[in-house]
Design an enzyme around this catalytic site. Structure first.
Site, mmCIF file in Angstrom:
data_model
loop_
_atom_site.group_PDB
_atom_site.id
_atom_site.type_symbol
_atom_site.label_atom_id
_atom_site.label_comp_id
_atom_site.label_asym_id
_atom_site.label_seq_id
_atom_site.Cartn_x
_atom_site.Cartn_y
_atom_site.Cartn_z
ATOM 1 C CD1 TRP A 50 -12.107 59.497 -41.955
ATOM 2 C CD2 TRP A 50 -11.832 59.267 -39.741
ATOM 3 N NE1 TRP A 50 -12.106 58.150 -41.667
ATOM 4 C CE2 TRP A 50 -11.941 57.979 -40.323
ATOM 5 C CE3 TRP A 50 -11.671 59.369 -38.370
ATOM 6 C CZ2 TRP A 50 -11.881 56.801 -39.568
ATOM 7 C CZ3 TRP A 50 -11.609 58.197 -37.612
ATOM 8 C CH2 TRP A 50 -11.712 56.935 -38.212
ATOM 9 C CG ASP A 66 -6.896 63.950 -41.267
ATOM 10 O OD1 ASP A 66 -5.920 63.348 -41.744
ATOM 11 O OD2 ASP A 66 -7.795 63.383 -40.599
ATOM 12 C CE LYS A 84 -6.313 56.144 -43.057
ATOM 13 N NZ LYS A 84 -7.274 55.043 -43.118
#
Lengths: 361, 361
Positions: free
Chosen positions: B102, B172, B196
């Site tokens: 990511w 993030d 999530k």
């Protein structure tokens, strides 16, 4: 529990059978051991949901084979920001026909990355009519021509597809997609926030001709690149799976109800019922839009005396008719009557409006 | 109906009481005459839902007053494309610390609008560790330093907040937000896709210091401008109301369960249970991440013989343990154990893993 007739402009009423099915499946989807909202977008369960939704939407809208169907986030407004980036070269003109609030918004989103040219602007006339095609000042080298098929706030709807020659049409169908048959082959792009005629908010459908996807456009990150989304079947990043699922249930419902031909008839009937009450009210109710371009989806109207507005809304709510307050940009009232609004709901509103006039006129 | 323990990395398992409440309210929200998914984002019902969600999230995360909380669409990836546009001048360096898939994605999204500098890159080591802070090659004039607090695929998690001096940290937290206490004042921005630890997919939370919102950035359309979103309380266009509502229910559930302190303890316990099985398996199971930076949220592991993978997954599913297949980039297995995964679920997985080893080891 009592569900009212909900005339909200969007988020808007959903078909009750769709909500019921979603409720039944909410804790566990088809024996999967989890809700569809909890399952991976890459798993077999959601892949099936996604594929069926696309296939059903293609069938519902008769989407030609050389068009990609994208399921995106960000609403119609985000797409308006991305059109110039994806479809125009730096400095290339992009033409806009402005027939209401949303057309104006589209121009603002385009300006940083496109040479936005307002080819026609209905604002001087108060957005009550659509400028004649002969008056549009189109750019011969435009990347595309953008217009708003139905202006949700001003209640102005194109009743034909404008002929702009070889330049691709990009059209915002947020509030009228799937409300009647449409020849998609006449467009480069049609797009729609789903929260009016297609189901839940949080999903945007973009139907785009392959030829446009092949354009170079301007430098942009992958996540803002339509071609990348198409190549990844709208799963470049995690898509809004529950919204996509709900929309898919709405597509199945629309197909089962007879598709766009059936809804075209119902929608014409519903709109006629309301305009008849307004036009027959001797000025008690007023709609200011030129008759040939009155919207079939959003019927804005004003009471002759704004001092009656509050009572109208309170009494309507008591009669089980909600979300009739007009957009704050215009005031007055607005009845949004998308596919999921049954004829009975519109009939109840027409009856209430006549009754209110009798009592207060 | 039988709900399994669902180890999906996101979309991920939701607290069952949240799904139950959503089901109860799905056809009519609190006497409103309609579902919350059918009501205007500007109406009193959703405005209340939205305000409570923000207030609950501020409480849950102890968000300082000089930070805006934005509820956006587009996922974390879209935000990665917008950081340079909003926070960097044209040509200004933007620093990236890459510790997994990511982080790499974030660099790609930044490149068209930022002078992206990879200040540290763990890829040569297979993303098994985090490069020491002393090795980072930061730009003195960077607009910000970006890192990924928890790498969902590679299972690598920062266990401290790196000190980068006066340059704002942009982090993030998609897969670890609200999993333990965090000093937000150390960051310029933290952001997270909600699917999530915060609830449903289709919503992205961005927590940003006011000072950053005041930056000029680069020319951009209003819909891609964080300041405009903040000024309109995340209703610059129609927000994903149902997703926001569901996340709000999750926030209330987390507060009722004891908040981030309680979840920090549970999450440490759950992660320890799985790493203990892996490390105690004598090589039957293998996790390749350096112990000090092993993720508490996502536990990737490999069976010593990949030929056993298929059986492992089939037998796990039969035992009520689903979504354990690893990301296709890595293969193997992955157990995602966010806040909504109960200790009992992790215990059941640990027991199954020991049992599978006994039978097949």
């Amino acid at each position: 529990m009592t569900r009212a007739y909900n005339f909200s402009a969007g988020p808007a009423t959903l078909p009750e059978p769709v909500l019921q099915q979603a409720r039944e499946e909410l804790l566990e989807w088809h024996g999967a051991g989890a809700s569809i909202v909890e399952l991976s977008h890459r798993g077999p369960e959601f892949m099936q949901v996604a594929a069926e939704a696309e296939s059903d939407l293609r069938k519902l809208l008769s989407v030609p084979d050389d068009y990609a169907v994208l399921f995106l986030q960000g609403g119609a407004t985000t797409q308006q920001a991305l059109f110039a980036l994806n479809f125009a070269k730096a400095g290339q003109p992009v033409d806009y026909v402005v027939t209401g609030h949303w057309g104006k918004t589209a121009v603002k989103q385009a300006e940083p990355w496109g040479k936005a040219n307002v080819a026609a602007d209905a604002e001087p006339g108060g957005f009550h009519d659509i400028p004649a095609r002969s008056q549009w000042r189109l750019s011969p080298d435009a990347a595309y021509v953008h217009y708003t098929a139905n202006e949700t706030i001003h209640g102005v709807e194109f009743r034909d597809i404008p002929d702009v020659g070889a330049v691709p049409l990009v059209a915002d169908f947020s509030s009228s997609i799937a409300s009647e048959p449409l020849d998609i082959s006449k467009f480069g792009v049609i797009y729609a926030g789903a929260q009016k005629n297609l189901g839940p908010v949080g999903l945007t459908v973009l139907i785009v001709r392959a030829e446009l996807l092949a354009r170079t456009g301007q430098p942009r990150p992958p996540i803002l690149d339509y071609r990348a989304h198409a190549e990844h079947e709208s799963m470049l990043n995690t898509p809004p799976t529950f919204n996509w699922y709900l929309a898919g249930l709405v597509f199945k419902w629309m197909l089962a109800e007879g598709g766009v031909d059936a809804f075209a008839k119902l929608n014409a009937t519903k709109a006629a019922m309301l305009y008849e009450v307004i036009d027959g009210s001797g000025g008690f109710y007023r709609n200011e839009v030129a008759k040939p371009v009155r919207s079939r989806m959003n019927v804005p109207f004003f009471l002759h005396d704004p001092a009656l507005d509050a009572d109208f809304l309170v009494e309507a709510k008591a009669a089980g008719l909600i979300s009739l307050k007009g957009h704050r940009a215009l005031g007055g009232m607005r009845a949004s009557i998308y596919n999921a609004m049954p004829v009975e709901g519109v009939r109840a509103l027409a009856t209430f409006m006549r009754d209110f006039q009798k009592r207060r006129g």
